[in-house]
Motif scaffolding. Sequence first.
Motif, short mmCIF file in Angstrom:
data_model
loop_
_atom_site.label_atom_id
_atom_site.label_comp_id
_atom_site.label_asym_id
_atom_site.label_seq_id
_atom_site.Cartn_x
_atom_site.Cartn_y
_atom_site.Cartn_z
N LEU A 19 0.83 -1.20 0.00
CA LEU A 19 0.00 0.00 0.00
C LEU A 19 0.87 1.25 0.00
CD1 LEU A 19 -2.76 1.37 0.20
CD2 LEU A 19 -2.63 1.11 2.70
N ALA A 20 1.95 1.23 0.77
CA ALA A 20 2.84 2.39 0.84
C ALA A 20 3.50 2.64 -0.52
CB ALA A 20 3.91 2.17 1.91
N GLU A 21 3.90 1.56 -1.21
CA GLU A 21 4.53 1.70 -2.52
C GLU A 21 3.54 2.25 -3.54
OE1 GLU A 21 5.78 -2.31 -2.96
OE2 GLU A 21 7.85 -1.92 -2.34
N ARG A 22 2.29 1.77 -3.48
CA ARG A 22 1.28 2.27 -4.41
C ARG A 22 0.98 3.74 -4.15
NH1 ARG A 22 -1.29 -2.64 -3.13
NH2 ARG A 22 -2.98 -1.55 -2.01
N SER A 48 3.96 10.43 -6.79
CA SER A 48 5.00 10.72 -7.76
C SER A 48 4.41 10.99 -9.15
CB SER A 48 5.99 9.55 -7.82
OG SER A 48 6.98 9.77 -8.79
N ASP A 49 3.43 10.17 -9.54
CA ASP A 49 2.77 10.36 -10.84
C ASP A 49 2.05 11.70 -10.90
OD1 ASP A 49 3.67 7.93 -11.75
OD2 ASP A 49 1.77 6.88 -11.43
#
Length: 218
Positions: free
Chosen positions: A9-12, A18-19
Amino acid sequence: MTTLPAPSLAERKRRLVSDELTRAALGLFAEHGFDTVTVDEIAAATGMSKRTFFRYFASKEDVVVRFLAELGDGMRAELAARPAGESPSTALRHTVWAAVDACAGHSEQTLRVVRLILGTPALRARLLEHQSQWREELAAELADRLGVDAAAGLRPRMAAGMALTAFDVVLQCWSASGGTADPAALTDQAFTAIAPALDATPVNEAALDATSVRAAPR
Protein backbone atom coordinates in the motif's frame (compact mmCIF):
# COMPACT_ATOMS: atom_id res chain seq x y z
CA MET A 1 7.41 -18.64 -13.90
CA THR A 2 8.14 -16.56 -10.81
CA THR A 3 5.29 -14.36 -9.64
CA LEU A 4 6.41 -10.99 -8.38
CA PRO A 5 4.84 -9.85 -5.10
CA ALA A 6 2.16 -7.18 -5.37
CA PRO A 7 3.34 -3.70 -4.39
CA SER A 8 2.53 -2.70 -0.84
CA LEU A 9 0.00 0.00 0.00
CA ALA A 10 2.84 2.39 0.84
CA GLU A 11 4.53 1.70 -2.52
CA ARG A 12 1.28 2.27 -4.41
CA LYS A 13 0.67 5.52 -2.55
CA ARG A 14 4.21 6.69 -3.29
CA ARG A 15 3.75 5.92 -6.96
CA LEU A 16 0.45 7.82 -7.09
CA VAL A 17 1.97 10.90 -5.48
CA SER A 18 5.00 10.72 -7.76
CA ASP A 19 2.77 10.36 -10.84
CA GLU A 20 0.67 13.35 -9.78
CA LEU A 21 3.75 15.53 -9.31
CA THR A 22 5.12 14.35 -12.66
CA ARG A 23 1.90 15.17 -14.54
CA ALA A 24 1.69 18.61 -12.96
CA ALA A 25 5.34 19.40 -13.61
CA LEU A 26 5.33 18.24 -17.23
CA GLY A 27 2.14 20.18 -17.90
CA LEU A 28 3.63 23.37 -16.45
CA PHE A 29 6.91 22.87 -18.30
CA ALA A 30 5.07 22.38 -21.57
CA GLU A 31 2.88 25.45 -21.05
CA HIS A 32 5.36 27.93 -19.59
CA GLY A 33 8.83 26.59 -20.41
CA PHE A 34 11.22 24.61 -18.27
CA ASP A 35 13.35 27.52 -17.09
CA THR A 36 10.48 29.68 -15.82
CA VAL A 37 8.61 27.07 -13.76
CA THR A 38 9.59 26.79 -10.08
CA VAL A 39 9.31 23.89 -7.66
CA ASP A 40 6.91 26.02 -5.60
CA GLU A 41 4.59 26.26 -8.62
CA ILE A 42 4.72 22.52 -9.22
CA ALA A 43 3.87 21.82 -5.59
CA ALA A 44 1.07 24.40 -5.60
CA ALA A 45 -0.46 22.86 -8.74
CA THR A 46 -0.90 19.57 -6.87
CA GLY A 47 -1.90 21.06 -3.52
CA MET A 48 1.26 19.65 -1.97
CA SER A 49 4.14 21.30 -0.19
CA LYS A 50 7.59 22.03 -1.58
CA ARG A 51 8.92 19.67 1.06
CA THR A 52 6.76 16.87 -0.34
CA PHE A 53 8.14 17.51 -3.83
CA PHE A 54 11.69 17.07 -2.59
CA ARG A 55 10.81 13.74 -1.00
CA TYR A 56 10.25 12.42 -4.52
CA PHE A 57 12.57 14.44 -6.73
CA ALA A 58 15.93 16.09 -6.08
CA SER A 59 15.18 18.84 -8.62
CA LYS A 60 12.66 19.81 -11.27
CA GLU A 61 15.05 18.38 -13.88
CA ASP A 62 14.70 14.97 -12.25
CA VAL A 63 11.00 14.93 -13.18
CA VAL A 64 11.97 14.88 -16.85
CA VAL A 65 14.80 12.43 -16.18
CA ARG A 66 12.24 9.97 -14.84
CA PHE A 67 10.26 10.31 -18.07
CA LEU A 68 13.43 9.54 -20.04
CA ALA A 69 14.38 6.62 -17.79
CA GLU A 70 11.00 5.03 -18.36
CA LEU A 71 11.50 5.29 -22.13
CA GLY A 72 14.77 3.38 -21.82
CA ASP A 73 13.24 0.72 -19.60
CA GLY A 74 10.46 0.26 -22.14
CA MET A 75 12.87 -0.19 -25.05
CA ARG A 76 15.01 -2.71 -23.22
CA ALA A 77 11.92 -4.73 -22.20
CA GLU A 78 10.50 -4.61 -25.72
CA LEU A 79 13.72 -5.89 -27.31
CA ALA A 80 14.06 -8.65 -24.72
CA ALA A 81 10.50 -9.79 -25.49
CA ARG A 82 10.91 -9.97 -29.29
CA PRO A 83 10.95 -13.48 -30.85
CA ALA A 84 14.44 -14.94 -31.09
CA GLY A 85 14.18 -15.63 -34.83
CA GLU A 86 13.47 -12.05 -35.85
CA SER A 87 16.00 -10.13 -37.89
CA PRO A 88 17.84 -7.33 -36.06
CA SER A 89 16.02 -4.68 -38.11
CA THR A 90 12.58 -6.08 -37.27
CA ALA A 91 13.32 -6.50 -33.57
CA LEU A 92 14.83 -3.02 -33.32
CA ARG A 93 12.01 -1.42 -35.33
CA HIS A 94 9.48 -2.75 -32.82
CA THR A 95 11.75 -1.66 -29.98
CA VAL A 96 12.03 1.89 -31.26
CA TRP A 97 8.34 2.02 -32.10
CA ALA A 98 7.48 1.21 -28.47
CA ALA A 99 9.43 4.30 -27.39
CA VAL A 100 8.08 6.51 -30.18
CA ASP A 101 4.53 5.46 -29.33
CA ALA A 102 5.15 6.29 -25.65
CA CYS A 103 6.09 9.80 -26.78
CA ALA A 104 3.79 10.35 -29.73
CA GLY A 105 0.80 8.15 -29.17
CA HIS A 106 -0.97 9.72 -26.25
CA SER A 107 -1.64 13.45 -25.86
CA GLU A 108 -0.97 17.00 -26.93
CA GLN A 109 0.83 17.48 -23.63
CA THR A 110 3.29 14.73 -24.53
CA LEU A 111 4.08 16.52 -27.80
CA ARG A 112 4.82 19.69 -25.85
CA VAL A 113 7.07 17.77 -23.46
CA VAL A 114 9.01 16.21 -26.34
CA ARG A 115 9.43 19.63 -27.94
CA LEU A 116 10.53 20.99 -24.58
CA ILE A 117 13.20 18.27 -24.20
CA LEU A 118 14.48 18.74 -27.75
CA GLY A 119 14.49 22.53 -27.43
CA THR A 120 16.00 22.95 -23.96
CA PRO A 121 19.80 22.49 -23.99
CA ALA A 122 19.98 21.12 -20.42
CA LEU A 123 17.22 18.59 -21.09
CA ARG A 124 18.57 17.70 -24.52
CA ALA A 125 21.90 16.93 -22.85
CA ARG A 126 20.14 14.63 -20.38
CA LEU A 127 18.41 12.85 -23.29
CA LEU A 128 21.77 12.23 -24.96
CA GLU A 129 23.19 11.05 -21.64
CA HIS A 130 20.38 8.54 -21.29
CA GLN A 131 20.74 7.42 -24.89
CA SER A 132 24.35 6.47 -24.18
CA GLN A 133 23.12 4.18 -21.42
CA TRP A 134 20.30 2.84 -23.60
CA ARG A 135 22.84 1.98 -26.32
CA GLU A 136 24.83 -0.22 -23.96
CA GLU A 137 21.69 -1.94 -22.67
CA LEU A 138 20.30 -2.57 -26.16
CA ALA A 139 23.72 -3.75 -27.35
CA ALA A 140 23.84 -6.31 -24.53
CA GLU A 141 20.40 -7.63 -25.52
CA LEU A 142 21.43 -7.76 -29.19
CA ALA A 143 24.65 -9.58 -28.34
CA ASP A 144 22.62 -12.31 -26.62
CA ARG A 145 20.37 -12.59 -29.68
CA LEU A 146 23.32 -12.73 -32.07
CA GLY A 147 25.45 -15.02 -29.92
CA VAL A 148 28.42 -12.68 -29.76
CA ASP A 149 30.49 -11.18 -26.97
CA ALA A 150 28.82 -7.98 -25.83
CA ALA A 151 32.09 -6.50 -24.58
CA ALA A 152 34.11 -7.19 -27.73
CA GLY A 153 31.47 -7.29 -30.47
CA LEU A 154 31.28 -4.24 -32.75
CA ARG A 155 28.02 -5.19 -34.45
CA PRO A 156 25.64 -4.99 -31.43
CA ARG A 157 26.85 -1.51 -30.48
CA MET A 158 26.66 -0.26 -34.05
CA ALA A 159 23.16 -1.67 -34.46
CA ALA A 160 21.97 -0.18 -31.17
CA GLY A 161 23.49 3.17 -32.12
CA MET A 162 21.73 3.18 -35.51
CA ALA A 163 18.41 2.30 -33.88
CA LEU A 164 18.72 5.15 -31.39
CA THR A 165 19.67 7.56 -34.16
CA ALA A 166 16.49 6.51 -35.94
CA PHE A 167 14.53 7.12 -32.73
CA ASP A 168 16.04 10.58 -32.39
CA VAL A 169 15.34 11.53 -36.02
CA VAL A 170 11.76 10.26 -35.87
CA LEU A 171 11.09 12.27 -32.72
CA GLN A 172 12.57 15.40 -34.27
CA CYS A 173 10.52 15.03 -37.47
CA TRP A 174 7.32 14.32 -35.56
CA SER A 175 7.94 17.25 -33.22
CA ALA A 176 8.78 19.62 -36.09
CA SER A 177 5.51 18.70 -37.80
CA GLY A 178 3.55 19.80 -34.74
CA GLY A 179 2.40 16.23 -34.23
CA THR A 180 0.72 15.99 -37.63
CA ALA A 181 3.20 13.51 -39.14
CA ASP A 182 2.37 9.83 -38.66
CA PRO A 183 4.96 8.52 -36.17
CA ALA A 184 4.43 4.92 -37.30
CA ALA A 185 5.12 5.87 -40.92
CA LEU A 186 8.20 7.86 -39.88
CA THR A 187 9.51 4.87 -37.93
CA ASP A 188 8.94 2.56 -40.89
CA GLN A 189 10.71 4.98 -43.24
CA ALA A 190 13.68 5.27 -40.90
CA PHE A 191 14.09 1.51 -40.60
CA THR A 192 13.62 0.96 -44.34
CA ALA A 193 16.70 3.14 -44.75
CA ILE A 194 18.85 1.36 -42.19
CA ALA A 195 17.56 -2.24 -42.40
CA PRO A 196 20.15 -3.36 -45.00
CA ALA A 197 22.98 -2.35 -42.68
CA LEU A 198 21.31 -3.88 -39.62
CA ASP A 199 20.67 -7.20 -41.37
CA ALA A 200 23.90 -7.45 -43.38
CA THR A 201 25.94 -10.60 -42.99
CA PRO A 202 28.52 -9.77 -40.31
CA VAL A 203 32.17 -9.69 -41.21
CA ASN A 204 34.67 -11.67 -39.19
CA GLU A 205 35.70 -8.95 -36.74
CA ALA A 206 38.80 -10.80 -35.60
CA ALA A 207 39.99 -11.16 -39.20
CA LEU A 208 39.15 -7.52 -39.86
CA ASP A 209 41.20 -6.44 -36.84
CA ALA A 210 44.16 -8.53 -38.04
CA THR A 211 43.90 -7.02 -41.52
CA SER A 212 43.81 -3.53 -40.03
CA VAL A 213 46.94 -4.20 -38.03
CA ARG A 214 48.81 -5.49 -41.09
CA ALA A 215 47.65 -2.53 -43.17
CA ALA A 216 48.42 0.11 -40.56
CA PRO A 217 51.13 2.60 -41.63
CA ARG A 218 54.44 2.34 -39.83
